[in-house]
Structures are given as structure tokens and as C-alpha cells.
Design a protein around this motif. Sequence first.
Motif, mmCIF file in Angstrom:
data_model
loop_
_atom_site.group_PDB
_atom_site.id
_atom_site.type_symbol
_atom_site.label_atom_id
_atom_site.label_comp_id
_atom_site.label_asym_id
_atom_site.label_seq_id
_atom_site.Cartn_x
_atom_site.Cartn_y
_atom_site.Cartn_z
ATOM 1 N N GLN A 275 8.422 -16.666 9.327
ATOM 2 C CA GLN A 275 7.841 -17.919 9.775
ATOM 3 C C GLN A 275 6.551 -18.213 9.023
ATOM 4 O O GLN A 275 5.724 -17.322 8.822
ATOM 5 C CB GLN A 275 7.539 -17.874 11.283
ATOM 6 N N ALA A 276 6.387 -19.470 8.625
ATOM 7 C CA ALA A 276 5.150 -19.877 7.959
ATOM 8 C C ALA A 276 3.999 -19.929 8.949
ATOM 9 O O ALA A 276 2.867 -19.549 8.631
ATOM 10 C CB ALA A 276 5.340 -21.241 7.307
ATOM 11 N N TYR A 277 4.278 -20.432 10.149
ATOM 12 C CA TYR A 277 3.260 -20.557 11.197
ATOM 13 C C TYR A 277 3.894 -20.085 12.502
ATOM 14 O O TYR A 277 4.955 -20.566 12.885
ATOM 15 C CB TYR A 277 2.782 -22.002 11.336
ATOM 16 N N PHE A 278 3.230 -19.169 13.193
ATOM 17 C CA PHE A 278 3.781 -18.595 14.417
ATOM 18 C C PHE A 278 2.788 -18.828 15.551
ATOM 19 O O PHE A 278 1.830 -18.082 15.726
ATOM 20 C CB PHE A 278 4.043 -17.103 14.227
ATOM 21 N N LEU A 279 2.994 -19.915 16.301
ATOM 22 C CA LEU A 279 2.145 -20.261 17.434
ATOM 23 C C LEU A 279 3.038 -20.628 18.619
ATOM 24 O O LEU A 279 3.132 -21.787 19.028
ATOM 25 C CB LEU A 279 1.218 -21.431 17.098
ATOM 26 N N PRO A 280 3.733 -19.654 19.163
ATOM 27 C CA PRO A 280 4.738 -19.925 20.201
ATOM 28 C C PRO A 280 4.099 -20.126 21.571
ATOM 29 O O PRO A 280 2.914 -19.846 21.779
ATOM 30 C CB PRO A 280 5.581 -18.649 20.182
ATOM 31 N N ASP A 281 4.902 -20.596 22.527
ATOM 32 C CA ASP A 281 4.482 -20.578 23.921
ATOM 33 C C ASP A 281 4.749 -19.182 24.481
ATOM 34 O O ASP A 281 5.448 -18.368 23.863
ATOM 35 C CB ASP A 281 5.226 -21.650 24.720
ATOM 36 N N ARG A 294 13.530 -3.410 24.807
ATOM 37 C CA ARG A 294 14.851 -2.842 25.094
ATOM 38 C C ARG A 294 15.460 -2.152 23.875
ATOM 39 O O ARG A 294 16.652 -1.835 23.856
ATOM 40 C CB ARG A 294 15.793 -3.903 25.663
ATOM 41 N N GLY A 295 14.639 -1.932 22.851
ATOM 42 C CA GLY A 295 15.066 -1.137 21.713
ATOM 43 C C GLY A 295 15.550 -1.904 20.505
ATOM 44 O O GLY A 295 16.007 -1.293 19.532
ATOM 45 N N VAL A 296 15.452 -3.221 20.517
ATOM 46 C CA VAL A 296 15.872 -4.030 19.373
ATOM 47 C C VAL A 296 14.819 -3.916 18.262
ATOM 48 O O VAL A 296 13.608 -3.886 18.528
ATOM 49 C CB VAL A 296 16.047 -5.510 19.790
ATOM 50 N N ASP A 297 15.274 -3.821 17.038
ATOM 51 C CA ASP A 297 14.379 -3.775 15.875
ATOM 52 C C ASP A 297 13.874 -5.191 15.592
ATOM 53 O O ASP A 297 14.555 -5.985 14.947
ATOM 54 C CB ASP A 297 15.152 -3.217 14.670
ATOM 55 N N VAL A 298 12.684 -5.499 16.094
ATOM 56 C CA VAL A 298 12.119 -6.841 15.953
ATOM 57 C C VAL A 298 11.058 -6.820 14.863
ATOM 58 O O VAL A 298 10.088 -6.061 14.942
ATOM 59 C CB VAL A 298 11.506 -7.346 17.275
ATOM 60 N N ARG A 299 11.267 -7.643 13.847
ATOM 61 C CA ARG A 299 10.308 -7.750 12.742
ATOM 62 C C ARG A 299 9.919 -9.223 12.563
ATOM 63 O O ARG A 299 10.786 -10.094 12.523
ATOM 64 C CB ARG A 299 10.892 -7.207 11.444
ATOM 65 N N LEU A 300 8.636 -9.461 12.448
ATOM 66 C CA LEU A 300 8.104 -10.800 12.260
ATOM 67 C C LEU A 300 7.340 -10.827 10.950
ATOM 68 O O LEU A 300 6.344 -10.119 10.792
ATOM 69 C CB LEU A 300 7.187 -11.169 13.433
ATOM 70 N N LEU A 301 7.823 -11.633 10.000
ATOM 71 C CA LEU A 301 7.213 -11.722 8.677
ATOM 72 C C LEU A 301 6.441 -13.034 8.577
ATOM 73 O O LEU A 301 7.019 -14.115 8.724
ATOM 74 C CB LEU A 301 8.297 -11.620 7.591
ATOM 75 N N LEU A 302 5.129 -12.918 8.339
ATOM 76 C CA LEU A 302 4.223 -14.063 8.310
ATOM 77 C C LEU A 302 3.383 -14.023 7.038
ATOM 78 O O LEU A 302 3.258 -12.976 6.402
ATOM 79 C CB LEU A 302 3.278 -14.026 9.518
ATOM 80 N N PRO A 303 2.754 -15.144 6.681
ATOM 81 C CA PRO A 303 1.818 -15.090 5.546
ATOM 82 C C PRO A 303 0.592 -14.256 5.914
ATOM 83 O O PRO A 303 0.101 -14.329 7.045
ATOM 84 C CB PRO A 303 1.422 -16.559 5.332
ATOM 85 N N LEU A 304 0.092 -13.477 4.971
ATOM 86 C CA LEU A 304 -1.189 -12.811 5.179
ATOM 87 C C LEU A 304 -2.286 -13.862 5.302
ATOM 88 O O LEU A 304 -3.157 -13.769 6.181
ATOM 89 C CB LEU A 304 -1.487 -11.866 4.009
ATOM 90 N N ASP A 334 -0.379 -12.428 -1.384
ATOM 91 C CA ASP A 334 -0.550 -13.030 -2.712
ATOM 92 C C ASP A 334 0.075 -14.417 -2.886
ATOM 93 O O ASP A 334 -0.109 -15.035 -3.932
ATOM 94 C CB ASP A 334 -0.006 -12.111 -3.821
ATOM 95 N N ALA A 335 0.845 -14.895 -1.928
ATOM 96 C CA ALA A 335 1.447 -16.229 -2.036
ATOM 97 C C ALA A 335 1.770 -16.739 -0.640
ATOM 98 O O ALA A 335 1.827 -15.961 0.317
ATOM 99 C CB ALA A 335 2.710 -16.193 -2.895
ATOM 100 N N MET A 336 1.978 -18.036 -0.534
ATOM 101 C CA MET A 336 2.309 -18.651 0.746
ATOM 102 C C MET A 336 3.810 -18.533 1.006
ATOM 103 O O MET A 336 4.623 -19.027 0.226
ATOM 104 C CB MET A 336 1.904 -20.133 0.735
ATOM 105 N N VAL A 337 4.177 -17.852 2.086
ATOM 106 C CA VAL A 337 5.577 -17.840 2.498
ATOM 107 C C VAL A 337 5.747 -18.964 3.514
ATOM 108 O O VAL A 337 5.067 -19.020 4.534
ATOM 109 C CB VAL A 337 6.001 -16.469 3.069
ATOM 110 N N HIS A 338 6.633 -19.901 3.196
ATOM 111 C CA HIS A 338 6.802 -21.122 3.980
ATOM 112 C C HIS A 338 8.178 -21.195 4.633
ATOM 113 O O HIS A 338 8.534 -22.188 5.253
ATOM 114 C CB HIS A 338 6.586 -22.330 3.052
#
Length: 420
Positions: A275-281, A294-304, A334-338
Motif C-alpha cells: 500500500q502507498a498510504y495505510f490509514l485504515p479505520d 490466528r497464525g496467518v502470515d500477515v505482511r504489510l509493505l509500505l514506503p519508507l 529509496d523510491a516511492m512504492v505506489h
Amino acid sequence: MAHGDQDPLAGVRKALRRALMALIGVPFLVAIAMSLVDSYRRRGKRPKPFPTRPPESVPVGEGQLTTFTYGNDLYEAMLEAIEGARSQILFETYIWKGDAMGERFKRALIDAADRGVDVYCTYDAFANLVVSPAFKRFPGHVKVLRYPVYGAGWRFFDIRRYGRDHRKILVVDDNVGFIGGYNVGSAYATEWRDTHVKITGPAVWDLKRAFADFWNLHRRRRIGSSERPLLLETASTWEPRVRVQRNVPRLLMFPIRAMYIEAINRASRNVWMTQAYFLPDQDFVDAVKNAALRGVDVRLLLPLKSNHIVADWVSRGYFSQMLDAGVRILRYRDAMVHAKTATVDGRWATVGTANIDRLSLQGNYEINLEVIDEGFARELEAIFEVDQSHCLELTSGEWEARDMHRKFTEMLLTPLRPLL
């Protein structure tokens, strides 16, 4: 009350008003200052090279889905499709820069109209305020819908009329469609990491219908008459593995948020989101946390560091609870992930225009492709792994050890969450 007596509550009310003004005003002032400083620091800086995966085609049902992770590759494919158009082009974008790449697209669309192709273009006027007015002038045989900066008119209390057109679509004839996160501009061609999909087969019709519905809902009105609606000549063909999900503020339709939460709640193996921007409710955050617990492999990839520093800081306010639940947070350097993508359990995937924020999930016109297919999910997982190789993972220890002034700034900006 006798003349000259003072209201004993007047002082309390005055103090409350001042406190309320501070609560609202201070975060805005801090956000403005942060944005100005960040803009100054960015001057002259260019992103560094980043790894990408070459375009890959996956058969899905009666058609194919081809992923693009590098702007130049995507733009060449889009321009090739435009140059080969025979009857109709439907082009919609949020940002359309008036630079060299923007000019290439404009010239290709005008050339198509010159040879008799019906060309329809839509762009968001607010997103292109800084683009030269001369660039936004088209010959009369190119049909252009400029989605207005302010579209509510006298209905200024109608929240359904305030969403931006954040979609990015290209449909050529009945043969090929494109959807994803890429806007149009030279910087996006080489400097941003984004994801787009080329579609062939029956699902193209759904993209075509999505464009036509938007055009007909917003086509410009003229005195005594209105522009002709965009009519579809082909019949709908259902492709059960590929669905187009659309947020339509005017109709109070916001299925993309529900699509995400339903998929995350069903996850049993993995949830990988970029996600480029992560501002959830908080309900969305809870769904992500519960999956990890519950054991799911959850990964969230965001821009530094994204192109919106305030969004970055507000997003960080969610990190502690997600890290505590076992969510892995990967920050692209090093770059914008959008990109706006996700995969679940190696079977479900989505690529589109919607960010995980209030504006995208409950405000803007957005469009996402939802695909239930193991081959396509595998391809998106392969893209995720390439991106992950260019990330710095945030650990709980590193996060809890951050400076006190950073924690204070995150807390100070919390009131802005509902606005982003």
C-alpha cells in the motif's frame, strides 16, 4: 439574572472553545509545517534504482492478465494499444502531467481521433491544477470530461458529491483494458514502483462498463440539452474469476473496503499487502490483527518515505498494535512504492487504485480488480517477494525505542486520521 451579573459559565465556555480550537488547529499547523519542510528537503533529490519483475502474462478464464511493475514497460504497452485502436478508446486518469510522457499520450489519443476512432478522455481537475491550461485543451473531436474541482454546486451539504476521480483506466475497442495504480507522467515511468494490469477476454467489458457508467453520471450539461450518453453495444459476459469492484460516492457504493475485509477474514495461510498510504479505520486494523493472531502470515509493505509526509506520520500511529499482534511491517526504501495490491492464501488477489485510507475507501471514485485464481495470485506473490528484497523490516524493539518527540508528533497528528 440581574443587570451587571456575569454568567458564571462564560469563562468555562470560553476555555472550552479555546481548547477545541487548539485541538483542531494545532494538528493542521503542524501538518502544514511538516509538508513545507519535507518539500524543501526533497528539492533536487532523485530516487535510486529499484528491482522490478518483467511483465508476465497469466491465463485466467477465457482471457489473460499481464502484470506491469515498471512504468516505461506499461506506457509502451498502453501506447501500442492506443495506436492500434480501430473503433473506440476510453481513457481515464487521476493525474495527467503535461510533460514529455503526458504529451505522448495526448498526441496518440488525438491521432486516433484523427483517423476516426471515438476517443473519450476523463481526468480529475483538482489533481491537475498545476498542469498548464494549454495542455488541457483538446480538439473538438476528442470527447473530454474534466471532472470538476468542486462538483457539489448548491448541494454543498451532499457528501456524495465530494469524491475525487482517483481511477486509472484504459480500454481499447473490446479487446484490451488496463487498470492499476499508475498515473501518467515522466517521473512515474522510471522513478515510482507501481503495479498495473493489462486485461484481455470477457473482463474487458466490465472495465468498459465502469468507464461508461462514470461518464454518463458526470457528463457535462449544456443549456437546453445534454451530451449524448456513452452507450455500450456489446452484451455483458460474466467472467467468474475476475470481478471489477467500484466505489461510487454519488450512489453511496463502497464495496472495495468490504472486499478487503472479507478476504482478510477468510485468510488461513497468508495476507500480503502493498500500500502507498495505510490509514485504515480501526475495524480494518482489527481484521488485520486478528488474522495475524490466528497464525496467518500477515505482511504489510509500505514506503519508507512516501510523497506525503503527513500520511506517513499518521500511518505510524497504527504500528504498535499491529507489531504486537505479529504483523510484519516492511518499508520500501529509496523510491516511492505506489502500488495498491494484496494476495490472500495464494488464491485471491486484487490490484487497483484504492489506497487503504478514508479518502479511497469511503470518499473517492476508485476501481479495483478482484481475481480468484491461483496462477495470478502466485504472480503477485512473486512481485511481492521482489519488492520485499528492497525493504527494511521494522521490528518491535526498533519501534518502541524511537525518540519521545516522534511519539509525541504521532499523538499530535491523531485527530487528522478521519480526514485522510
